[in-house]
Design an enzyme around this catalytic site. Structure first.
Site, PDB file in Angstrom:
ATOM      1  N   HIS A   1       0.826  -1.188   0.178  1.00  0.00           N
ATOM      2  CA  HIS A   1       0.030  -0.032  -0.228  1.00  0.00           C
ATOM      3  C   HIS A   1       0.739   1.225   0.047  1.00  0.00           C
ATOM      4  O   HIS A   1       0.404   2.441  -0.446  1.00  0.00           O
ATOM      5  CB  HIS A   1      -1.043   0.206   1.325  1.00  0.00           C
ATOM      6  CG  HIS A   1      -0.359   0.321   2.330  1.00  0.00           C
ATOM      7  ND1 HIS A   1       0.002  -0.672   3.224  1.00  0.00           N
ATOM      8  CD2 HIS A   1      -0.404   1.190   3.289  1.00  0.00           C
ATOM      9  CE1 HIS A   1       0.604  -0.225   4.495  1.00  0.00           C
ATOM     10  NE2 HIS A   1       0.460   0.976   4.555  1.00  0.00           N
ATOM     11  N   ASP A   2       1.961   1.250   0.602  1.00  0.00           N
ATOM     12  CA  ASP A   2       2.830   2.485   0.542  1.00  0.00           C
ATOM     13  C   ASP A   2       4.087   2.503  -0.183  1.00  0.00           C
ATOM     14  O   ASP A   2       5.058   3.119  -0.294  1.00  0.00           O
ATOM     15  CB  ASP A   2       3.440   2.590   1.961  1.00  0.00           C
ATOM     16  CG  ASP A   2       2.535   3.407   2.897  1.00  0.00           C
ATOM     17  OD1 ASP A   2       1.660   4.186   2.447  1.00  0.00           O
ATOM     18  OD2 ASP A   2       2.639   3.376   4.184  1.00  0.00           O
TER      19      ASP A   2
ATOM     20  N   LYS B   1       5.904   5.276  -1.835  1.00  0.00           N
ATOM     21  CA  LYS B   1       7.015   6.139  -0.957  1.00  0.00           C
ATOM     22  C   LYS B   1       8.342   5.880  -1.478  1.00  0.00           C
ATOM     23  O   LYS B   1       9.301   6.808  -1.191  1.00  0.00           O
ATOM     24  CB  LYS B   1       6.864   5.702   0.523  1.00  0.00           C
ATOM     25  CG  LYS B   1       5.629   6.298   1.206  1.00  0.00           C
ATOM     26  CD  LYS B   1       5.569   6.079   2.600  1.00  0.00           C
ATOM     27  CE  LYS B   1       4.303   6.767   3.337  1.00  0.00           C
ATOM     28  NZ  LYS B   1       4.347   6.102   4.663  1.00  0.00           N
TER      29      LYS B   1
ATOM     30  N   HIS C   1       2.632   9.906  -3.195  1.00  0.00           N
ATOM     31  CA  HIS C   1       2.887   8.417  -3.096  1.00  0.00           C
ATOM     32  C   HIS C   1       1.806   7.588  -3.359  1.00  0.00           C
ATOM     33  O   HIS C   1       2.143   6.336  -3.917  1.00  0.00           O
ATOM     34  CB  HIS C   1       3.597   7.858  -1.578  1.00  0.00           C
ATOM     35  CG  HIS C   1       2.375   7.707  -0.467  1.00  0.00           C
ATOM     36  ND1 HIS C   1       1.864   8.769   0.157  1.00  0.00           N
ATOM     37  CD2 HIS C   1       1.953   6.595  -0.060  1.00  0.00           C
ATOM     38  CE1 HIS C   1       1.118   8.120   1.024  1.00  0.00           C
ATOM     39  NE2 HIS C   1       1.122   6.863   0.941  1.00  0.00           N
TER      40      HIS C   1
ATOM     41  N   HIS D   1      -5.898   4.488  -0.884  1.00  0.00           N
ATOM     42  CA  HIS D   1      -6.050   4.266   0.734  1.00  0.00           C
ATOM     43  C   HIS D   1      -6.048   5.403   1.555  1.00  0.00           C
ATOM     44  O   HIS D   1      -6.263   5.237   2.650  1.00  0.00           O
ATOM     45  CB  HIS D   1      -4.943   3.058   1.227  1.00  0.00           C
ATOM     46  CG  HIS D   1      -3.655   3.731   1.179  1.00  0.00           C
ATOM     47  ND1 HIS D   1      -2.875   3.826   0.039  1.00  0.00           N
ATOM     48  CD2 HIS D   1      -2.939   4.131   2.194  1.00  0.00           C
ATOM     49  CE1 HIS D   1      -1.617   4.297   0.406  1.00  0.00           C
ATOM     50  NE2 HIS D   1      -1.470   4.387   1.546  1.00  0.00           N
ATOM     51  N   HIS D   2      -5.843   6.688   0.884  1.00  0.00           N
ATOM     52  CA  HIS D   2      -5.869   7.748   1.752  1.00  0.00           C
ATOM     53  C   HIS D   2      -7.193   8.742   1.198  1.00  0.00           C
ATOM     54  O   HIS D   2      -7.385   9.889   1.785  1.00  0.00           O
ATOM     55  CB  HIS D   2      -4.553   8.705   1.447  1.00  0.00           C
ATOM     56  CG  HIS D   2      -3.638   8.298   2.167  1.00  0.00           C
ATOM     57  ND1 HIS D   2      -3.560   8.397   3.395  1.00  0.00           N
ATOM     58  CD2 HIS D   2      -2.129   7.749   1.815  1.00  0.00           C
ATOM     59  CE1 HIS D   2      -2.152   7.771   4.056  1.00  0.00           C
ATOM     60  NE2 HIS D   2      -1.581   7.446   2.972  1.00  0.00           N
TER      61      HIS D   2
END
Lengths: 122, 216
Positions: B71-72, B75, B100, B131-132
């Protein structure tokens, strides 16, 4: 080899930490080319490396690897990955089975798709 | 991983996912544990949704569980000076950090297109991309709202925020489990999908047990 008995965990560690310490007890029963590994407790991020190490040192020459999960309470993704590695090793030298899983563990095998990868005996 | 497949290929694909997750973790010391913990939260949550017959197939849920460590991933495209900054972001830095999400989806697609099924790539890209986003439309990067946000991203958002709440960050102390769950409860309908969020709150005991394990 018994790493740490449950009795020890409950009698000494639980009062110290004030909560259920997540521990895994690994009981190995070799019988010729067969090795049964009974897992008692929780197989998670904290305890998975311990199982990985135990397997690395004890699966040499083993043709039948059996995981007895009848007293395993929980398995996280880190634990599932250890099973995946073990299955890969055993595919080369014999076979592997997973048995005795409780309902929660069976549901975890189902929802992660591991039911289709591992030889899970009901 | 729904059909019987060649184990070597499954193994390699798992390794690819975990290696990508480790790369993100190695860039940012705080993120390594976060990636691993949120993935386990997603598994716990998915298990609950499966057991309670929430209406999502186990095939779909297994994809969400596998996608969670990615998910990240975006980054890796954020500069060190922003990623490792100890303190409040300037507007410019925050804008850079927010990239990101969309960037993660692009990286997921680029790397996984030839090694994973189209369905899985879509789930993993959605998890990274959205997801944000927030239920009321106030999130980023696209300001999607309600059910326009893919459900896999709504699942990830709950796990992601829960871990951030109970973890110490440079801008906040670690909150107690009670405080974390009450913040999530207050944010149902604003930040989170209310129906999915309610299910997440029901995982409280299991999640506390999971996190107690990390501390011991």
């Amino acid at each position: 080899m018994t790493v740490m008995s449950h009795k020890f965990i409950h009698k000494f560690l639980k009062p110290i930490f004030g909560k259920e310490a997540t521990m895994l007890n690994i009981e190995k029963k070799p019988n010729g080319n067969e090795l049964t590994v009974k897992l008692v407790g929780r197989l998670d991020t904290t305890t998975a490396p311990m199982l990985e190490g135990e397997l690395r040192s004890s699966t040499n020459g083993v043709q039948d690897l059996i995981f007895d999960l009848s007293e395993l309470e929980y398995i996280s993704s880190a634990g599932l990955r250890v099973f995946l590695s073990a299955q890969k090793v055993m595919n080369k030298q014999g076979k592997m089975a997973v048995r005795g899983a409780n309902e929660v563990i069976m549901d975890i095998f189902e929802v992660t798709g591991f039911i289709d990868i591992l030889n899970v005996e009901r | 991983m729904s059909e019987k497949e060649n184990l070597d290929s499954i193994f390699i694909r798992e390794r690819i996912i975990m290696s990508l997750a480790e790369i993100v973790g190695s860039r940012d010391s705080g993120t390594g544990g976060h990636v691993m913990r949120t993935s386990e939260v997603v598994q716990e949550f998915a298990l609950r949704l499966y057991q309670d017959g929430y209406g999502l197939s186990k095939d779909f849920l297994s994809k969400v569980i596998r996608a969670a460590p990615l998910h990240d991933l975006g980054k890796i495209a954020v500069s060190d000076s922003v990623l490792m900054k100890n303190g409040k972001y300037t507007d410019e830095e925050y804008a850079c950090m927010k990239k990101h999400a969309a960037e993660g989806a692009k990286v997921v697609e680029r790397i996984l297109n030839d090694v994973e099924s189209d369905d899985f790539v879509q789930v993993a890209a959605n998890v990274a991309h959205y997801h944000h986003e927030k239920w009321d439309g106030s999130g980023y990067p696209d300001g999607l709202s309600g059910e326009d946000i893919p459900i896999e991203a709504r699942i990830m958002a709950l796990a992601d925020v829960f871990d951030a709440l109970v973890s110490k960050r440079c801008y906040k102390p670690a909150f107690s489990y009670d405080k974390a769950f009450s913040i999530i409860e207050e944010s149902l309908g604003s930040h989170f999908d209310p129906s999915l969020g309610k299910k997440f709150l029901e995982c409280k005991d299991q999640l506390i047990k999971l996190y107690d394990g990390y501390e011991s």
